[in-house]
Design a protein around this motif. Structure first.
Motif, mmCIF file in Angstrom:
data_model
loop_
_atom_site.group_PDB
_atom_site.id
_atom_site.type_symbol
_atom_site.label_atom_id
_atom_site.label_comp_id
_atom_site.label_asym_id
_atom_site.label_seq_id
_atom_site.Cartn_x
_atom_site.Cartn_y
_atom_site.Cartn_z
ATOM 1 N N THR A 71 5.185 -69.659 -74.183
ATOM 2 C CA THR A 71 4.708 -69.315 -75.530
ATOM 3 C C THR A 71 4.714 -70.821 -76.386
ATOM 4 O O THR A 71 4.072 -70.958 -77.179
ATOM 5 N N ALA A 72 5.951 -71.548 -75.776
ATOM 6 C CA ALA A 72 6.016 -72.777 -76.503
ATOM 7 C C ALA A 72 4.584 -73.723 -76.122
ATOM 8 O O ALA A 72 4.335 -74.287 -76.957
ATOM 9 N N ALA A 73 4.325 -73.496 -74.850
ATOM 10 C CA ALA A 73 3.191 -74.357 -74.482
ATOM 11 C C ALA A 73 1.914 -73.813 -75.374
ATOM 12 O O ALA A 73 1.169 -74.603 -75.509
ATOM 13 N N ALA A 74 1.862 -72.450 -75.565
ATOM 14 C CA ALA A 74 0.556 -72.066 -76.323
ATOM 15 C C ALA A 74 0.747 -72.548 -77.667
ATOM 16 O O ALA A 74 -0.169 -73.011 -78.181
ATOM 17 N N LEU A 75 1.823 -72.782 -78.198
ATOM 18 C CA LEU A 75 1.927 -73.238 -79.607
ATOM 19 C C LEU A 75 1.613 -74.970 -79.620
ATOM 20 O O LEU A 75 1.093 -75.247 -80.547
ATOM 21 N N ARG A 76 2.145 -75.601 -78.489
ATOM 22 C CA ARG A 76 1.883 -76.853 -78.514
ATOM 23 C C ARG A 76 0.327 -77.180 -78.495
ATOM 24 O O ARG A 76 -0.245 -78.065 -78.966
ATOM 25 N N ARG A 77 -0.447 -76.438 -77.644
ATOM 26 C CA ARG A 77 -1.839 -76.469 -77.392
ATOM 27 C C ARG A 77 -2.577 -76.154 -78.826
ATOM 28 O O ARG A 77 -3.568 -76.734 -79.140
ATOM 29 N N ALA A 78 -1.809 -75.469 -79.583
ATOM 30 C CA ALA A 78 -2.363 -75.459 -80.951
ATOM 31 C C ALA A 78 -1.827 -76.417 -82.096
ATOM 32 O O ALA A 78 -2.191 -76.125 -83.274
ATOM 33 N N GLY A 79 -1.239 -77.418 -81.489
ATOM 34 C CA GLY A 79 -0.934 -78.522 -82.494
ATOM 35 C C GLY A 79 0.377 -78.074 -83.295
ATOM 36 O O GLY A 79 0.859 -79.045 -83.926
ATOM 37 N N VAL A 80 1.245 -77.233 -82.734
ATOM 38 C CA VAL A 80 2.686 -77.039 -83.124
ATOM 39 C C VAL A 80 3.813 -77.354 -82.169
ATOM 40 O O VAL A 80 3.789 -76.836 -81.028
ATOM 41 N N PRO A 81 4.550 -78.242 -82.584
ATOM 42 C CA PRO A 81 5.715 -78.610 -81.707
ATOM 43 C C PRO A 81 6.605 -77.569 -81.893
ATOM 44 O O PRO A 81 7.155 -77.009 -82.749
ATOM 45 N N ALA A 82 6.984 -76.893 -80.545
ATOM 46 C CA ALA A 82 8.020 -75.845 -80.505
ATOM 47 C C ALA A 82 9.053 -75.935 -79.361
ATOM 48 O O ALA A 82 8.824 -76.677 -78.529
ATOM 49 N N SER A 83 10.132 -75.308 -79.700
ATOM 50 C CA SER A 83 11.162 -75.465 -78.700
ATOM 51 C C SER A 83 11.563 -73.874 -78.282
ATOM 52 O O SER A 83 11.232 -73.088 -78.960
ATOM 53 N N SER A 84 11.933 -74.013 -76.983
ATOM 54 C CA SER A 84 12.249 -72.525 -76.286
ATOM 55 C C SER A 84 13.362 -72.821 -75.467
ATOM 56 O O SER A 84 13.879 -73.980 -75.076
ATOM 57 N N PRO A 85 14.361 -71.642 -75.346
ATOM 58 C CA PRO A 85 15.430 -71.774 -74.492
ATOM 59 C C PRO A 85 15.398 -71.620 -73.032
ATOM 60 O O PRO A 85 14.268 -71.263 -72.346
ATOM 61 N N ARG A 86 16.122 -72.372 -72.377
ATOM 62 C CA ARG A 86 16.078 -72.312 -71.112
ATOM 63 C C ARG A 86 16.287 -71.115 -70.457
ATOM 64 O O ARG A 86 15.639 -70.704 -69.486
ATOM 65 N N ARG A 87 16.956 -70.092 -70.964
ATOM 66 C CA ARG A 87 16.863 -68.689 -70.873
ATOM 67 C C ARG A 87 15.886 -68.008 -71.422
ATOM 68 O O ARG A 87 16.081 -68.039 -72.772
ATOM 69 N N MET A 88 14.724 -67.519 -70.815
ATOM 70 C CA MET A 88 13.536 -67.337 -71.632
ATOM 71 C C MET A 88 13.712 -65.809 -72.093
ATOM 72 O O MET A 88 12.717 -64.950 -71.232
ATOM 73 N N ASP A 89 14.490 -65.472 -72.790
ATOM 74 C CA ASP A 89 14.473 -63.892 -73.187
ATOM 75 C C ASP A 89 15.011 -63.870 -74.568
ATOM 76 O O ASP A 89 15.374 -64.824 -75.175
ATOM 77 N N SER A 90 15.352 -62.862 -75.124
ATOM 78 C CA SER A 90 15.841 -62.780 -76.503
ATOM 79 C C SER A 90 17.181 -63.132 -76.734
ATOM 80 O O SER A 90 17.539 -63.935 -77.556
ATOM 81 N N GLU A 91 18.079 -63.052 -75.455
ATOM 82 C CA GLU A 91 19.558 -63.421 -75.639
ATOM 83 C C GLU A 91 19.397 -65.038 -75.706
ATOM 84 O O GLU A 91 20.318 -65.450 -76.252
ATOM 85 N N GLY A 92 18.618 -65.853 -74.838
ATOM 86 C CA GLY A 92 18.687 -67.095 -74.758
ATOM 87 C C GLY A 92 18.102 -67.622 -75.988
ATOM 88 O O GLY A 92 18.691 -68.519 -76.674
ATOM 89 N N LEU A 93 17.088 -67.103 -76.841
ATOM 90 C CA LEU A 93 16.540 -67.476 -78.000
ATOM 91 C C LEU A 93 17.683 -67.354 -78.909
ATOM 92 O O LEU A 93 17.986 -68.205 -79.763
#
Length: 255
Positions: A95-117
Motif C-alpha cells: 500500500t505504501a508503494a502504491a501511494l508513492r507511485r501516486a506521489g504521496v510519501p507514506a510510511s508502513s510498519p515492519r509488521r504489516m498488519d493492523s497491530e503493526g500499524l
C-alpha cells in the motif's frame, strides 16, 4: 507435441478476482501452479457521498490507507494531494508503494498488519486528532475502534466495496481432484469466511488438508480455528514473502 508437465505443487489464492497475477508469477518462480478461488471482486465507489467522505479524510493531518485497492479507488475519485505537515500511513509495504507511485510519501510498519500499524509512533498520542481512514466497508475492523479509544476523531471514506462472487464450478472440481501437494496462502480472514461455505464436501475435504501460510499471527489463529492442521506464519503479506514460506513448508513433499 506433448502436453506441458503439470506443476509439482500448487498454491491456493483467495485474492479478489483479477488480483492473482503477482502471486502467480511468484509461484512460477518456485515451480508451483496457482489455483484461484476468488470470493469477491473489487468495485470502486463513485457517488457524491463517497467523494464528500474522501474529501474530509484527505484533509486530515493523519491519513491511513488500508490497501492498494483503496489507493486506486481513491485516485479515481480525487487528486491525492498531501496537505502541509500531514502524515500518511499504510498498513503494508504494498500500500505504501502504491501511494508513492501516486506521489504521496507514506510510511508502513515492519509488521504489516493492523497491530503493526497501531504500534507506529504517529498513532500513539492522538487524542483530539482528526484521522482520515481510506478503506472498504468492514475493512480493518480492529483499527477504527482502537484509534477512537485512543481519542482520535476518525473520518472514514469507504472508496470501494467487495462484491461477493460464486466460486467457479471448474475451480471447485480442480480443487476436489487435486493430486499434488497444496498450500493455501492466507492474507484475508474475510476471504476465507466467504470461501468455506461455498465448498462442496469433496472440495472442502481437500481444501482443509492443505498446508497454510498465513500473513500474520492473527491469521494463523483464523486458519487453525477453521480446521487447518498445519499453519505457519510468513514474514508478511507480499507475494515473495508468502511464497518463501510456502516453498520451505512444501519442500519435503515435492517429488
Amino acid at each position: 507435441m506433448g502436453h506441458p508437465t503439470p506443476p509439482a505443487w500448487y498454491v491456493i489464492s483467495l485474492r479478489p478476482q483479477g488480483g492473482h497475477d503477482a502471486l502467480r508469477r511468484a509461484a512460477r518462480r518456485h515451480g508451483a501452479g496457482l489455483l484461484a478461488l476468488s470470493p469477491w471482486r473489487i468495485q470502486p465507489c463513485d457517488d457524491a457521498a463517497t467523494r464528500q467522505a474522501l474529501e474530509k479524510a484527505l484533509a486530515c493531518p493523519v491519513v491511513v490507507v488500508t490497501s492498494p485497492a483503496a489507493v486506486s479507488a481513491a485516485q479515481a475519485l480525487a487528486s491525492l494531494q498531501v496537505q502541509r505537515g500531514s502524515t500518511w500511513l499504510a498498513v503494508g509495504a504494498g500500500t505504501a508503494a502504491a501511494l508513492r507511485r501516486a506521489g504521496v510519501p507514506a510510511s508502513s510498519p515492519r509488521r504489516m498488519d493492523s497491530e503493526g500499524l497501531l504500534a507506529m509512533p504517529a498513532l500513539q498520542d492522538i487524542r483530539g486528532i482528526d484521522i482520515g481512514f481510506i478503506t472498504a466497508p468492514d475493512g480493518r475492523n480492529l483499527l477504527v475502534p482502537t484509534l477512537q479509544a485512543r481519542g482520535a476523531q476518525v473520518h472514514r471514506a469507504e472508496v470501494y466495496r467487495r462484491e461477493p462472487l460464486a466460486l467457479p464450478p471448474r475451480a471447485l472440481d480442480t480443487l476436489a481432484s487435486l493430486d499434488r501437494p497444496a498450500c493455501l496462502l492466507l492474507s484475508s480472514a474475510g476471504a476465507l469466511e466467504q470461501v468455506l461455505p461455498q465448498l462442496p464436501p469433496a472440495a472442502a475435504a481437500r481444501f482443509l488438508t492443505a498446508s497454510v501460510v498465513a500473513a500474520s499471527a492473527r491469521l494463523v489463529g483464523v486458519a487453525r480455528a477453521a480446521g487447518f492442521s498445519e499453519v505457519v506464519q510468513a514474514d508478511g503479506p507480499r507475494p515473495a514473502q508468502l511464497m518463501k514460506s510456502a516453498s520451505t513448508v512444501m519442500a519435503p513433499r515435492i517429488r
